[in-house]
Design an enzyme around this catalytic site. Structure first.
Site, short mmCIF file in Angstrom:
data_model
loop_
_atom_site.label_atom_id
_atom_site.label_comp_id
_atom_site.label_asym_id
_atom_site.label_seq_id
_atom_site.Cartn_x
_atom_site.Cartn_y
_atom_site.Cartn_z
N SER A 349 0.82 -1.29 -0.02
CA SER A 349 -0.02 0.02 0.17
C SER A 349 1.00 1.25 -0.04
O SER A 349 1.65 1.53 -0.95
CB SER A 349 -0.93 -0.07 1.02
OG SER A 349 -2.26 1.03 1.00
N ASP A 469 -8.54 -6.18 -5.36
CA ASP A 469 -8.11 -4.86 -4.60
C ASP A 469 -8.81 -3.55 -5.29
O ASP A 469 -8.55 -3.16 -6.22
CB ASP A 469 -6.73 -4.52 -4.60
CG ASP A 469 -6.15 -3.54 -3.76
OD1 ASP A 469 -6.78 -2.89 -3.22
OD2 ASP A 469 -5.00 -3.48 -3.42
N HIS A 499 -6.50 -6.23 -0.71
CA HIS A 499 -5.46 -5.55 -0.48
C HIS A 499 -4.64 -6.37 0.62
O HIS A 499 -4.88 -5.85 1.88
CB HIS A 499 -6.12 -4.19 0.11
CG HIS A 499 -5.10 -3.05 0.10
ND1 HIS A 499 -4.49 -2.48 -0.95
CD2 HIS A 499 -4.68 -2.38 1.21
CE1 HIS A 499 -3.62 -1.64 -0.48
NE2 HIS A 499 -3.71 -1.58 1.00
#
Length: 758
Positions: A349, A469, A499
């Site tokens: 991320s 995601d 994610h």
């Protein structure tokens, strides 16, 4: 369980024998296969000196234990070898398998019995994963098969866990960055947490650039979440212009201050277990949070090249190009004399995003990035096609909310007293620049777009990304991967989760593959490791990964969407609007069941097709107003087995990342019956129907022709599947919740879906 082995490096029989002997295995090509087998099994069970007891605990076939077999004159057959090998890899007869050869076939077992080159089978066994997620050699080393003596030991081109994690050096330094982001007249100091083994060897570095690691202001961020209810803004027709971003670093003066060891230490930091894995194998770990975070200087600039420079400065320090101090007093220097200066970055991320940004600086000592679920354009994270668009699962978030979350300097009360007023002033300026009113691209977002700088990347690049995601959406990795220079080495792992990290999954040896890569790039081991360009998880069958050369295909199949004109009503009754605003999950549930305001088209699939790239909608439509928001989703619809989005635990604490160090659970995505699966989605402001930089008027009731690229996907469709194409206006999870009274009319006879196929 199915094997998908990418980390194993093929070798010769002579090299295999050499490495086995270096590990201490007392086997020889001069001995019989049965004698070598007895020796090998004895050493695998090195904790138990009663070898007869060991041999009796293992079966050779359904009628014979290993002790009896070894004392017999029976030949070592393929079936017997596999039966024994599976037990060494922690599979239990009569529970995990009945007939070894059947299990070998169904599990895609990577070892072929070679009685004429039997030592190679032992070598392969050590390099193969057990049922519980570790290679056999890693399992043995974790149990003390080799001493943790802080010296490098290798097997099959990978570093082994021979570094002592019970006596680590944990130190803090403050690196001077060529920045003054808080405009206080001083260069910003960046706090760096270092964890390294006590060794005379020059260590490479695995660095995680994480704005979260010094703490987050969750309460402050929650207070700044934006209300999503409101009217879609009607924008004035225009062409947007931006300029190329060229970050200008400040001069850092040289220093001749006294040199000192680091003076500040720490006991704990929230580590990433992949980093722990490398720490035990002779890679120092560095965690750095950058500008605007607790114990560092500066303002949280959130994604621009000033923030990236604060991480780059750490690599500069590791290579003697800038100064680190023992404290904020700046009175003693610390030298990075323990490192070889070579760096790999890790993290998911925001952390992976900083890896991409760092790579685009072209800094030569950054040899590898392992960027997971990474952003390549911050506009596409918080906006989409001329619309404000919240990240999936986080309605109301915007980049100013992220700034408040990660500006952790305010978590130190003294820092708050001295600097909060300046922070609030700079945050207010950031709020103006992000322009939530129009949702348009502008210079602020251009300065946080790494795609124009992708050509500068020199590092060996590894991306992982979830095809489900909807937080950091698949286009983020699709665009950066296809923008990378041809001459660099690049790889991408595309999984069917959301994610999430994937290094601890049972079905793929990601962790070991990264070991081979970093051993080559950072330790200089000539292992000739080769990794496919694209490795993707097949959605149509359990634990199956496949190889591809390209993400995205120019070959397409086009399908008509129908023969009539259909209406999408933007307006909901107040009770429904409130329900959906309060709970976007309720909206998604109704949307997929054709209960929301939508057009739903079911398209039967007549042949197998591998979707590879961006599905495109070519639509003819009109709005009853001078504005219009269009959302679309494409589903694989109908009850059948599909992957869940989140991995579940198969075995608690079965993975040892060193020698009884940083244990973690083995995980895998469940594969079970579900009514549908999202293949792709997207949202579009119809005023941006031509492109992102062109704003056009919408004339009420005038037909428009648009081309709408959805998020990239890799998805196996099978004959008999059904696609459900859903067209609607407001997406209550991500877009502005505009309940004004207008309709969109879509002429399905003049509309098509275009599917890229591999």
């Amino acid at each position: 369980m199915k094997y998908n082995q990418y980390s194993y490096i093929g070798t010769s029989v002579s090299q295999a024998e050499k490495e086995l002997k270096e590990l201490g295995f007392q086997i020889s090509s001069q001995k019989t296969n049965k004698a070598n087998l007895a020796t090998f099994v004895s050493q695998v069970y090195f904790h138990n000196p009663d070898k007869d007891d060991v041999f009796k605990s293992i079966i050779a076939d359904s009628q014979t234990d290993l002790a009896t077999f070894l004392h017999s004159d029976r030949e070592l057959t393929e079936e017997i070898f596999y039966t024994i090998a599976l037990q060494l890899l922690e599979f239990t007869p009569y529970i995990d398998f009945d007939e070894a050869k059947t299990f070998i076939k169904h599990s895609h077992f990577p070892i072929i019995f070679q009685p004429k080159h039997f030592l190679l089978n032992f070598y392969q066994l050590l390099g193969t994963r057990t049922k519980n997620g570790m290679t056999l050699i890693d399992k043995l080393v974790s149990q003390g098969f080799l001493p943790a003596d802080n010296h490098y030991r290798y097997f099959n081109g990978k570093s082994l866990a021979t570094f002592d994690t019970n006596a680590l050096i944990r130190e803090i330094v403050y690196v001077e960055a060529p920045l003054d982001t808080d405009k206080d007249g001083q260069l910003d100091l960046i706090k760096v947490n270092i964890i390294r083994p006590q060794t005379k060897a020059k260590l490479p570095v695995v660095m995680t650039a994480s704005p979260y690691h010094q703490g987050t202001n969750d309460k402050g961020a929650d207070k700044k979440l934006h209300q999503m209810e409101g009217e879609l803004t009607v924008k004035k027709a225009a062409t947007i212009t931006v300029t190329d971003s060229h970050f200008q670093a400040l001069q850092v003066p040289s220093s001749n201050l006294p040199i000192s060891p680091a003076q500040e230490s720490f006991s704990y930091i929230d580590s990433y277990t992949l980093n722990d894995y490398f720490l035990a194998r002779g890679f120092a770990n560095i965690y750095v949070s950058g500008v605007g975070t607790k114990d560092s200087d500066g303002f949280m600039t959130s994604g621009d090249y000033a923030q990236i420079e604060s991480f780059k400065a750490v690599i500069d320090w590791l290579n003697g190009r800038t100064t680190a101090y023992t404290s904020h007093k700046r009175d003693k220097r610390v030298m990075a004399d323990w490192t070889n200066g070579l760096v790999a970055t890790t993290g998911k991320s925001y952390l992976g995003t900083m890896s991409t940004g760092l790579a685009t600086t072209g800094i030569k000592e950054l040899k590898v990035i392992i960027a997971e679920s990474a952003i390549s354009s911050w506009y596409d994270y918080y906006r989409e096609n001329g619309l404000v668009c919240s990240p999936g699962g986080y309605p109301g978030e915007d980049i100013d909310v992220l700034t408040e979350l990660t500006y952790s300097r305010n978590l130190a009360a003294g820092d708050y007293l001295r600097n909060n007023a300046q922070y609030q002033k700079m945050l207010a300026e950031q709020v103006k620049q992000i322009d939530r009113t129009s949702g348009d691209y502008n210079q602020f977002w251009q300065d946080r777009n790494y795609l124009p700088h992708a050509h500068k990347i020199k590092a060996h690049v590894v991306y992982t990304h979830g095809l489900q995601d909807w937080n950091v959406k698949p286009n983020q990795v699709y665009y950066i991967f296809n923008a990378l220079p041809e001459e660099i080495q690049k790889h991408i792992f595309l999984h069917q989760g959301q994610h999430v990290y994937m290094h601890n999954w049972q079905s793929i040896d990601f962790r070991e593959s990264m070991n081979a890569l970093l051993s080559e790039e950072l330790l200089g081991l000539q292992n000739h490791f080769q990794l496919p360009t694209i490795i993707w998880q097949d959605n149509s069958q359990v634990q199956t990964w496949k190889k591809l050369n390209n993400f995205g295909s120019h070959q397409t199949r086009q399908f008509s969407l129908g023969q009539e004109k259909k209406i999408i009503d933007n307006h909901y009754p107040s009770s429904d609007f409130k329900l959906y605003s309060d709970d976007y999950h309720a909206f998604k549930h109704d949307l997929f069941l054709k209960k929301a305001n939508e057009i739903a088209i079911d398209l039967p699939i007549q042949e197998d097709m591998l979707v590879n790239g961006q599905i495109k909608l070519n639509l003819t439509l009109k709005s009853s107003s001078n504005k219009g928001l269009l959302s679309a989703q494409v589903l694989d619809y109908g009850q059948k087995k599909r992957f869940s989005d989140l991995p579940t635990i198969l075995e608690h604490n079965s993975i040892d990342n060193g020698q009884n160090f940083s244990r973690e659970a083995l995980r895998e995505l469940p594969f079970k019956k579900a009514p549908y699966r999202i293949i792709t989605k997207g949202v579009l402001n119809l005023q941006n129907r031509t492109d992102l930089l062109t704003i056009e008027d919408i004339f009420p009731n005038k037909w428009m022709t648009i081309t709408f690229n959805l998020q990239a996907s890799l998805y196996q469709l099978q004959k008999g599947d059904s696609l459900r194409i859903v067209l609607y206006t407001t997406d209550f999870e991500q877009t502005v919740r505009d309940n004004s009274n207008y309709i969109l009319v879509v002429d399905l006879a003049k509309s098509t879906i275009e599917i890229p196929i591999a």
